[in-house]
Design an enzyme around this catalytic site. Sequence first.
Site, mmCIF file in Angstrom:
data_model
loop_
_atom_site.group_PDB
_atom_site.id
_atom_site.type_symbol
_atom_site.label_atom_id
_atom_site.label_comp_id
_atom_site.label_asym_id
_atom_site.label_seq_id
_atom_site.Cartn_x
_atom_site.Cartn_y
_atom_site.Cartn_z
ATOM 1 N N HIS A 82 64.918 45.528 21.241
ATOM 2 C CA HIS A 82 64.306 45.316 19.918
ATOM 3 C C HIS A 82 62.824 44.979 20.115
ATOM 4 O O HIS A 82 62.479 44.225 21.018
ATOM 5 C CB HIS A 82 65.031 44.159 19.225
ATOM 6 C CG HIS A 82 64.774 44.077 17.761
ATOM 7 N ND1 HIS A 82 63.561 43.708 17.235
ATOM 8 C CD2 HIS A 82 65.575 44.327 16.695
ATOM 9 C CE1 HIS A 82 63.630 43.728 15.909
ATOM 10 N NE2 HIS A 82 64.847 44.100 15.559
ATOM 11 N N GLY A 163 45.201 29.858 14.173
ATOM 12 C CA GLY A 163 45.050 29.882 15.620
ATOM 13 C C GLY A 163 43.946 30.805 16.068
ATOM 14 O O GLY A 163 43.309 31.482 15.269
ATOM 15 N N LYS A 166 43.957 34.533 20.858
ATOM 16 C CA LYS A 166 44.460 34.469 22.239
ATOM 17 C C LYS A 166 45.941 34.123 22.158
ATOM 18 O O LYS A 166 46.288 33.131 21.503
ATOM 19 C CB LYS A 166 43.709 33.336 22.965
ATOM 20 C CG LYS A 166 43.469 33.558 24.433
ATOM 21 C CD LYS A 166 42.722 32.382 25.029
ATOM 22 C CE LYS A 166 43.615 31.689 26.035
ATOM 23 N NZ LYS A 166 43.193 30.358 26.407
ATOM 24 N N ILE A 167 46.779 34.910 22.819
ATOM 25 C CA ILE A 167 48.220 34.642 22.705
ATOM 26 C C ILE A 167 48.595 33.355 23.448
ATOM 27 O O ILE A 167 47.866 32.897 24.323
ATOM 28 C CB ILE A 167 49.085 35.805 23.262
ATOM 29 C CG1 ILE A 167 48.945 35.939 24.794
ATOM 30 C CG2 ILE A 167 48.739 37.112 22.572
ATOM 31 C CD1 ILE A 167 50.041 36.782 25.414
ATOM 32 N N PRO A 169 50.519 31.802 26.312
ATOM 33 C CA PRO A 169 50.800 32.530 27.565
ATOM 34 C C PRO A 169 52.269 32.910 27.757
ATOM 35 O O PRO A 169 52.565 33.950 28.342
ATOM 36 C CB PRO A 169 50.327 31.554 28.653
ATOM 37 C CG PRO A 169 50.180 30.217 27.977
ATOM 38 C CD PRO A 169 49.864 30.505 26.551
ATOM 39 N N THR A 170 53.200 32.088 27.277
ATOM 40 C CA THR A 170 54.620 32.439 27.458
ATOM 41 C C THR A 170 55.324 32.744 26.136
ATOM 42 O O THR A 170 56.312 33.469 26.116
ATOM 43 C CB THR A 170 55.392 31.279 28.136
ATOM 44 O OG1 THR A 170 55.195 30.085 27.356
ATOM 45 C CG2 THR A 170 54.902 31.053 29.557
ATOM 46 N N GLY A 172 53.758 34.000 23.288
ATOM 47 C CA GLY A 172 53.166 35.124 22.559
ATOM 48 C C GLY A 172 52.617 34.753 21.196
ATOM 49 O O GLY A 172 51.832 33.821 21.064
#
Lengths: 298, 298
Positions: A82, A163, A166-167, A169-170, A172
Amino acid sequence: MAKIVECVPNFSEGRDLEKIEKIVEPLRGKEGVKLLNYEADKDYNRLVVTVIGEPGAVKNAVIQSIGVATNLIDMNKHRGQHSRMGATDVVPFIPIKGMSMEEAIQLSRETAKEVWEKYNIPVFLYEKSATKPERENLATIRKGQFEGMSEKLKDPNWKPDFGESKIHPTAGVTAIGARMPLIAYNINLDTTNIEIANKIAKCIRHSSGGLRFVKAGPVEIPEKGIVQVTMNLTDYTKTAMYRAFEMVKMEAKRYGVNVLGSEIVGLVPMEALADTAAYYLGLENFNMDKILESGLME
Amino acid sequence: MAKIVECVPNFSEGRDLEKIEKIVEPLRGKEGVKLLNYEADKDYNRLVVTVIGEPGAVKNAVIQSIGVATNLIDMNKHRGQHSRMGATDVVPFIPIKGMSMEEAIQLSRETAKEVWEKYNIPVFLYEKSATKPERENLATIRKGQFEGMSEKLKDPNWKPDFGESKIHPTAGVTAIGARMPLIAYNINLDTTNIEIANKIAKCIRHSSGGLRFVKAGPVEIPEKGIVQVTMNLTDYTKTAMYRAFEMVKMEAKRYGVNVLGSEIVGLVPMEALADTAAYYLGLENFNMDKILESGLME
């Protein structure tokens, strides 16, 4: 009348039962919150949870679950069939009773703000909460998936609503918004040929000429040796469930493929099933007041 | 989960509106009791009331209504086209939610005991509450009607389950019991030939070789130029609605007659329609917990 909201957070973990239980835990036994259902799909590697209750209580409990998912899921290691862009992929709020869409939008904004502030996850507002037309459709936001999000967020058009660009890091990126009740509905085809599911999905979905309130795509289910047309019915009062089903059957004939059956993922409003039964039985003078339980819910 | 029972008492008064309102009065505005519907039939001279709610509250309210009917109705003067044996003729309890048949039977027994003790009306337990096989069928108990009951009760085989072998002088005898929800369901045939409806009814009904929980007969609807197969589905969990419908369609083919549609008379449990939708859509892994509203009624 008490306000009741439904919330259906989707998390990117459908295999590790221990993690699934931990994510669901904050939604259990809370005053004003009722955990209706949770379903983990191994192929999708995805967990869909449905809670219902008093808006403030639901918001707080869901934010806690998002915190747990943020700690437990590393999207860099996530594989599944998915589309997904975050550990908490999407969080829709649905006004059910005594509540306007406007109030559901406000609730989604408050949730989005807290998710950013507490967990440092950038959030896109989507559907009725969208701040730009191109953010209404979740698929458009999610395009590129987790792996492509870092790049996508650099585009000023894709600056998150809450926000930085920038994502996490883990974990998303997460989409949060208010919407109409939606039916997640999949139809199973007796073939392994994904191209056939793809062609049928194209015929049936709104974006390429099909039914107004259908989103659709193809999915492979190799363990079962089948493919699916996976759909979201975004307004079952206008595009009926049986109509989507019969239209997929009709198109499948063209390829000599049988429809094996179908499945509802998560919950379905009673009216959608009653309408389907009324269609197939050719019921005359039918309305929802004829259902015994309707009298119980007033 | 809250227990919910339905009760459908039948009273022998279908003409005097003032009396009807007085009989219904105890079922209005009571905590835990919801009056869903009441219908008086002049030809039958009979009143059918539907209430739903919390078992104890429903029981108490219905017992009050029976008291009013006992005071207002004199069966010695009652004339009507429907078979009857008492001022309160029959009181079925139907388990709707969170309640077993066993609990509904217990409720019917408690009600029967109180009706005897409070009003001196002898009571037969019937359907699932029956204490002997020949008392399951209401028609067998009621045979002889009010006028023949004094004589019938002298037979030791027809000693009432509660009370003495002597009718109440004006209120007669009452049957009380637990049963499954019943669906009154008619299927319309595109013909004026009643013989075809009769032949199809014979194929489909239990008594002449058909489906276990179907009672069926033919009806002419001359105003519409059609005939109907009129049915009672007495246990939709075992003989599904769609099965009766498809079987009538199948038999109609034999006579080159089309099924025009169908109609539900009165109320239908949500589960019967959900099951029908699930059949036609070939739904996999479906159950009632998937219905959004199921969670709202707990």
